[in-house]
Design an enzyme around this catalytic site. Structure first.
Site, PDB file in Angstrom:
ATOM      1  N   THR A 116       1.070  -1.469  -0.022  1.00 13.46           N
ATOM      2  CA  THR A 116      -0.194   0.371   0.139  1.00 13.46           C
ATOM      3  C   THR A 116       1.238   1.480   0.568  1.00 13.46           C
ATOM      4  O   THR A 116       1.706   1.187   0.696  1.00 13.46           O
ATOM      5  CB  THR A 116      -1.290   0.328   0.997  1.00 13.46           C
TER       6      THR A 116
ATOM      7  N   ARG B  41     -15.240  -6.294   0.054  1.00 18.12           N
ATOM      8  CA  ARG B  41     -14.363  -6.128   1.441  1.00 18.12           C
ATOM      9  C   ARG B  41     -13.955  -4.997   1.328  1.00 18.12           C
ATOM     10  O   ARG B  41     -13.014  -4.403   0.006  1.00 18.12           O
ATOM     11  CB  ARG B  41     -13.120  -7.352   1.664  1.00 18.12           C
TER      12      ARG B  41
ATOM     13  N   ASP C 203      -8.802   0.507   5.092  1.00 14.53           N
ATOM     14  CA  ASP C 203      -9.309   1.333   5.806  1.00 14.53           C
ATOM     15  C   ASP C 203      -8.588   2.649   5.267  1.00 14.53           C
ATOM     16  O   ASP C 203      -8.324   3.500   5.398  1.00 14.53           O
ATOM     17  CB  ASP C 203      -8.131   0.706   7.560  1.00 14.53           C
TER      18      ASP C 203
ATOM     19  N   THR D 210      -0.753   1.715   6.917  1.00 14.24           N
ATOM     20  CA  THR D 210      -0.836   0.343   6.139  1.00 14.24           C
ATOM     21  C   THR D 210      -0.850  -0.344   7.040  1.00 14.24           C
ATOM     22  O   THR D 210       0.229  -0.326   7.660  1.00 14.24           O
ATOM     23  CB  THR D 210       0.284   0.654   5.324  1.00 14.24           C
TER      24      THR D 210
HETATM   25  N1  ASP Z   1      -4.465  -1.491   4.715  1.00 14.56           N
HETATM   26  C1  ASP Z   1      -4.710  -1.993   3.195  1.00 14.56           C
HETATM   27  C2  ASP Z   1      -5.580  -2.402   3.663  1.00 14.56           C
HETATM   28  O1  ASP Z   1      -6.488  -3.087   4.548  1.00 14.56           O
HETATM   29  C3  ASP Z   1      -3.618  -3.064   3.386  1.00 14.56           C
HETATM   30  C4  ASP Z   1      -2.195  -2.600   3.878  1.00 14.56           C
HETATM   31  O2  ASP Z   1      -1.563  -1.407   4.225  1.00 14.56           O
HETATM   32  O3  ASP Z   1      -1.583  -3.271   3.129  1.00 14.56           O
HETATM   33  O4  ASP Z   1      -6.909  -2.193   2.939  1.00 14.56           O
END
Ligand code: ASP
Length: 326
Positions: free
Chosen positions: A192, A220, A223, A243
């Site tokens: 991310t 889904r 955040d 992230t």
């Molecule tokens: N936070 C991101 C999510 O849950 C994924 C990530 O940051 O790796 O969609």
């Protein structure tokens, strides 16, 4: 020495001391947190990541030096990372359980508290630009799915077929997960991207963009596109981008909580981010956060073994790193 001269020198000294450490601008980025070790990421691969992070920092640094507004910088910097297959955002987005790519992004300005976000979009080349359009040119804050795409088209943004987001490595990650019939693994989602900026005008802005989590189901949403969870900015406190395992970030109100701790408990940005990461760890969640405050102080905190990250300040101070203790 004449009394007036003495007074003048003293005033100059005071200004220098007070101004010490205050940056004209500052920029901090992340490219995802996760389980990372030197034996799993080849030296060549590490160099590729660092080159791309440096490219993003260079572009942002140049824009900020020329007086660009924080939101413009956040978008341009994130676009560089979205266009790279290395990161789980834009081009390199992970696959859903059904083998498609659904992307999320958000942006928030600290001066006005204006914000924009999109979620579950399948055909917008640079989701961060759609988030910006929602913030600047719509009466809403958060658009999802087909409606978000229709709006992006109307705004003249680049639209691409879903297969534009196909990368072999992300596809294989999904296949591995499907084979193991596991919901997710920490390492397969890495990448991310996020950016937080203090501009020359004293304004803060943060943005985040992601493909979400490999093997995600049922529409889904994580955040990253949720203002207050994965992204938050307020000129009174800080700009932050997160992230990690999004479900925990949503439950904690992660990004907004950092700002609140700075506002109500008078914590500095590093302590506030550490405190929030502690709360994440207590829930057994994993991930990281980057942030900048109104003076240009930077935080890059995480509870995983690594986070792609970097910053640059107007003073010339600069860093790019991947692993913990680096
Ligand atoms: N936070 C991101 C999510 O849950 C994924 C990530 O940051 O790796 O969609």
């Amino acid at each position: 020495m004449h009394f007036k001269t003495l007074l003048f020198s003293f005033a100059l000294l005071l200004i220098a001391v007070i101004g010490f450490g205050q940056q004209k601008y500052a920029l901090v980025i992340h490219g995802g947190a996760g389980v990372m070790s030197k034996d799993k990421i080849s030296e060549e691969r590490r160099a590729e990541y660092k080159t791309k992070l440096n490219e993003a920092l260079n572009i942002g640094d140049k824009m900020l030096k020329n007086g660009a507004a924080a939101s413009k910088v956040v978008v341009e910097v994130i676009k560089i990372l979205e266009d790279s297959p290395l990161f789980n955002a834009g081009k390199g987005a992970v696959f859903t359980h059904d083998g498609v790519n659904e992307l999320d992004a958000s942006i928030m300005e600290g001066k006005t508290l204006n914000a924009g976000a999109v979620a579950g979009v399948c055909d917008i080349k640079n989701p961060i630009t759609a988030a910006l359009e929602v913030m600047n040119n719509s009466v809403h804050v958060f658009l999802s799915g087909e409606g978000a795409s229709a709006f992006a088209k109307q705004q003249g943004l680049d639209i691409v077929p879903n297969k534009y987001f196909f990368t072999e490595s992300r596809y294989q990650s999904l296949q591995r997960l499907l084979k193991k019939e596991r919901e997710r693994t920490k390492k397969d989602n890495m990448g991310t991207v996020g950016c937080a900026v203090l501009d020359m005008h004293g304004n803060l802005c943060a943005g985040t963009s992601t493909g979400g989590m490999t093997n995600k189901k049922y529409g889904r949403i994580g955040d990253a596109p949720i203002i207050g969870a994965g992204t938050y900015a307020n000129n009174k406190t800080c700009a932050v981008s997160c992230t990690g395992h999004g479900e925990y970030y949503i439950r904690l109100g992660f990004a907004r909580d950092i700002s609140a701790m700075m506002e109500y408990k008078d914590l500095n940005i590093i302590d506030a981010c550490r405190e929030e990461i502690k709360k994440l760890s207590e829930l057994k969640g994993t991930g990281g956060v980057i942030g900048v405050d109104a003076k240009g102080n930077i935080a890059m905190e995480f509870n995983t073994s690594g986070m792609f990250r970097g910053y640059v300040k107007s003073s010339g101070e600069r860093k790019v790193a991947i692993f913990e203790n680096e």
